[in-house]
Design a protein around this motif. Structure first.
Motif, PDB file in Angstrom:
ATOM      1  N   ILE A 154      23.339 -57.978 -16.630  1.00 32.21           N
ATOM      2  CA  ILE A 154      23.649 -56.756 -15.900  1.00 32.21           C
ATOM      3  C   ILE A 154      22.452 -56.404 -15.027  1.00 32.21           C
ATOM      4  O   ILE A 154      21.298 -56.549 -15.436  1.00 32.21           O
ATOM      5  N   ARG A 155      22.717 -55.940 -13.807  1.00 33.52           N
ATOM      6  CA  ARG A 155      21.659 -55.566 -12.871  1.00 33.52           C
ATOM      7  C   ARG A 155      21.733 -54.071 -12.613  1.00 33.52           C
ATOM      8  O   ARG A 155      22.820 -53.485 -12.586  1.00 33.52           O
ATOM      9  N   PHE A 156      20.568 -53.456 -12.403  1.00 30.08           N
ATOM     10  CA  PHE A 156      20.494 -52.016 -12.134  1.00 30.08           C
ATOM     11  C   PHE A 156      19.821 -51.764 -10.794  1.00 30.08           C
ATOM     12  O   PHE A 156      18.839 -52.415 -10.423  1.00 30.08           O
ATOM     13  N   ASN A 157      20.363 -50.790 -10.058  1.00 25.60           N
ATOM     14  CA  ASN A 157      19.670 -50.093  -8.986  1.00 25.60           C
ATOM     15  C   ASN A 157      19.590 -48.629  -9.379  1.00 25.60           C
ATOM     16  O   ASN A 157      20.474 -48.125 -10.071  1.00 25.60           O
ATOM     17  N   LEU A 207       8.076 -46.369 -12.115  1.00 21.05           N
ATOM     18  CA  LEU A 207       8.964 -46.299 -13.276  1.00 21.05           C
ATOM     19  C   LEU A 207      10.065 -47.358 -13.189  1.00 21.05           C
ATOM     20  O   LEU A 207      10.316 -48.095 -14.152  1.00 21.05           O
ATOM     21  N   LEU A 208      10.707 -47.458 -12.036  1.00 23.28           N
ATOM     22  CA  LEU A 208      11.815 -48.404 -11.878  1.00 23.28           C
ATOM     23  C   LEU A 208      11.333 -49.839 -11.978  1.00 23.28           C
ATOM     24  O   LEU A 208      12.013 -50.696 -12.548  1.00 23.28           O
ATOM     25  N   PHE A 250      14.280 -52.902 -12.414  1.00 25.80           N
ATOM     26  CA  PHE A 250      15.415 -52.559 -11.554  1.00 25.80           C
ATOM     27  C   PHE A 250      15.358 -53.450 -10.307  1.00 25.80           C
ATOM     28  O   PHE A 250      14.277 -53.736  -9.789  1.00 25.80           O
ATOM     29  N   ASP A 251      16.536 -53.869  -9.822  1.00 26.66           N
ATOM     30  CA  ASP A 251      16.563 -54.621  -8.569  1.00 26.66           C
ATOM     31  C   ASP A 251      15.942 -53.817  -7.440  1.00 26.66           C
ATOM     32  O   ASP A 251      15.209 -54.361  -6.604  1.00 26.66           O
ATOM     33  N   GLY A 252      16.281 -52.542  -7.390  1.00 23.34           N
ATOM     34  CA  GLY A 252      15.768 -51.761  -6.287  1.00 23.34           C
ATOM     35  C   GLY A 252      16.064 -50.286  -6.431  1.00 23.34           C
ATOM     36  O   GLY A 252      16.727 -49.832  -7.372  1.00 23.34           O
ATOM     37  N   LEU A 253      15.543 -49.542  -5.490  1.00 24.27           N
ATOM     38  CA  LEU A 253      15.847 -48.128  -5.318  1.00 24.27           C
ATOM     39  C   LEU A 253      16.696 -48.009  -4.069  1.00 24.27           C
ATOM     40  O   LEU A 253      16.259 -48.377  -2.972  1.00 24.27           O
ATOM     41  N   PHE A 254      17.914 -47.533  -4.236  1.00 26.66           N
ATOM     42  CA  PHE A 254      18.851 -47.373  -3.131  1.00 26.66           C
ATOM     43  C   PHE A 254      18.820 -45.915  -2.708  1.00 26.66           C
ATOM     44  O   PHE A 254      19.161 -45.025  -3.494  1.00 26.66           O
ATOM     45  N   ILE A 255      18.382 -45.655  -1.483  1.00 26.57           N
ATOM     46  CA  ILE A 255      18.205 -44.284  -1.008  1.00 26.57           C
ATOM     47  C   ILE A 255      19.293 -43.960   0.009  1.00 26.57           C
ATOM     48  O   ILE A 255      19.349 -44.533   1.092  1.00 26.57           O
ATOM     49  N   LEU A 295       9.725 -54.318  -6.697  1.00 25.82           N
ATOM     50  CA  LEU A 295      10.881 -53.449  -6.508  1.00 25.82           C
ATOM     51  C   LEU A 295      11.397 -53.530  -5.081  1.00 25.82           C
ATOM     52  O   LEU A 295      10.624 -53.489  -4.122  1.00 25.82           O
ATOM     53  N   GLY A 296      12.716 -53.653  -4.934  1.00 23.34           N
ATOM     54  CA  GLY A 296      13.337 -53.640  -3.621  1.00 23.34           C
ATOM     55  C   GLY A 296      13.672 -52.232  -3.170  1.00 23.34           C
ATOM     56  O   GLY A 296      13.762 -51.301  -3.981  1.00 23.34           O
TER      57      GLY A 296
END
Length: 456
Positions: free
Chosen positions: A5-8, A45-46, A51-56, A99-100
């Motif tokens: 499982i992957r998280f953003n 933190l991410l 986490f794959d990335g932070l999606f803004i 982090l992406g």
């Protein structure tokens, strides 16, 4: 082999992203959105949670469909005030290594020529960790403030975006050859002019005759994110997207959406799994089920149902203030996010018809995605069930309370998934594209951008 499982993480440069009213919670940090430390702390933190990335996310207008004004949006802090997401990236990249960053920017109101340079700059500064979430816009207020009466019609917005990306792909992929920059100190030649090419684009909406004024970055084209699940949105994603964000209220509806997207990728000559698909979800968890339930009850005290209807009216393009609280939503047309209405219709076809009150209560925490509550083990069970039943790659995790929601996931959920072999323990090397696909730093030959490479 257990599928991972992957998280953003899903956030926005504002005080109330998906969960209107939660800025009032004493442990919530979203009021600090306009400080560097909010974002650098979040990035660190991410990354600690792989986490794959932070999606803004982003909007360039206010939610003024509800009641015909933006008063309720302002009153609730519902994605207003909101600041630019792109300017956050350099600070976060400076405190992380892997982090992406998925940055939302629209195609409707900025010319592609300067935008190409902005994204190339970020790809250089992050060493290839930039993704761009391509949005066509849906808020009428944004269009009015840019001199138009309203947004283009839904499908025409995608036609316009198709040409927008064509210009960008020509600049990113076709203008500079890989060995154009030679840095010959003896001759004094930095760039070989014969290896830099004008793109000569003359289209319906844009004329861009010249060269890209930035040298190629690690990825050239940033990872393309996309969030449209309407038929036209799926067609757009099939040729362009490498990461796709969706939102659905149930596994049945989500499974249909994922299948449509994967079928679309295949029809476009790509592999069914060439794009990672993440679904929106909010997690409330703790050391035990009782702790998680108590936390959710605490959160509910701060949630704003009016704010939820402000958001939902904007997403649907329908003024929900005109409806009775207990009135079922029938067939309505939208020039906004058509998949929102499509999913409600699919739920009705399954015998689950939503009223305005249902939407207000459900969307008050988590927006259009479900909110799941339980211990780490229970949440892990549910996430794996969703993946198993829908073929989703991962989850776009919205917060109820920033940064507490993501801290709780890292503390209580990720260790359980790792014990099951269902979550990564380290990052893959290289750029964001390679971390997601494992196929290198540049777009695959089957991606639409590849046809614009010099010499292709």
């Amino acid at each position: 082999m257990t599928r991972q499982i992957r998280f953003n993480a899903f956030d926005m440069n504002c005080v109330a992203h998906q969960s209107s009213g939660m800025w009032r919670h004493p442990r919530d940090r979203s009021r600090e959105y306009n400080t560097i430390s909010y974002w650098t702390d979040l990035a660190k933190l991410l990354e600690s949670g792989i986490f794959d990335g932070l999606f803004i996310a982003d909007v360039l207008g206010t939610y003024d469909v509800y009641g015909g004004t933006n008063e309720a949006a302002l009153r609730n802090g519902a994605q207003v005030p909101v600041n630019d997401p792109i300017l956050l990236t350099s600070a976060m990249a400076a405190v992380t290594e892997n982090l992406g960053f998925g940055i939302t920017a629209g195609t409707a109101f900025e010319h592609p020529y300067p935008f190409a340079r902005r994204l190339t700059t970020l790809d250089h500064l992050t060493n290839g960790r930039i993704g761009w979430n391509v949005v066509t816009g849906y808020l009428p207020s944004a269009a009015r403030n840019m001199g138009a009466e309203d947004q283009m019609e839904h499908d025409e917005r995608y036609d316009h975006a198709d040409e927008y990306l064509e210009v960008l792909y020509k600049l990113w992929e076709g203008s500079w050859e890989d060995d154009a920059v030679i840095e010959d100190r003896e001759s004094g030649v930095f760039t070989d002019p014969s290896k830099v090419h004008e793109i000569g684009h003359h289209g319906k909406w844009f004329d861009v005759p010249g060269i890209h004024i930035s040298e190629p970055s690690p990825q050239r084209t940033p990872v393309i994110y996309q969030a449209g699940a309407s038929p036209r949105g799926v067609a757009f994603a099939a040729g362009n997207a490498e990461a796709i964000f969706v939102a659905a209220p149930s596994t049945e509806v989500l499974a249909n959406t994922v299948k449509r997207i994967r079928d679309g990728l295949e029809s476009a000559g790509r592999d069914r799994y060439d794009a990672k698909i993440y679904t929106l979800i909010t997690i409330v968890t703790g050391a035990t089920e009782e702790e998680a339930l108590a936390k959710k009850a605490e959160y509910d005290q701060y949630a704003s149902t009016e704010g939820a209807l402000v958001f939902t009216s904007g997403w649907m393009g329908v003024d929900l203030s005109q409806y009775d609280w207990n009135e079922p939503l029938g067939n309505v047309k939208s020039n906004a996010i058509q998949s929102t209405l499509q999913h409600l219709q699919e739920e009705a076809d399954l015998g689950r018809e939503w009223t305005v009150g249902d939407l207000a209560r459900k969307n008050a925490i988590g927006g259009l995605g479900p909110t799941i509550v339980g211990s780490g083990e229970q949440i892990a069970d549910e996430l794996q069930r969703w993946q198993r039943e829908t073929d989703i790659d991962g989850f776009n995790l919205a917060y109820a309370v920033a940064h507490e929601t993501w801290e709780d996931v890292i503390e209580h959920v990720i260790p359980v998934l790792r014990e099951r072999g269902a979550y990564p323990t380290e990052y893959a090397p290289g750029t964001l594209r390679n971390k997601l696909s494992g196929a290198g730093d540049r777009v695959k030959p089957t991606h639409r951008a590849a046809r614009y490479k010099y010499g292709a």
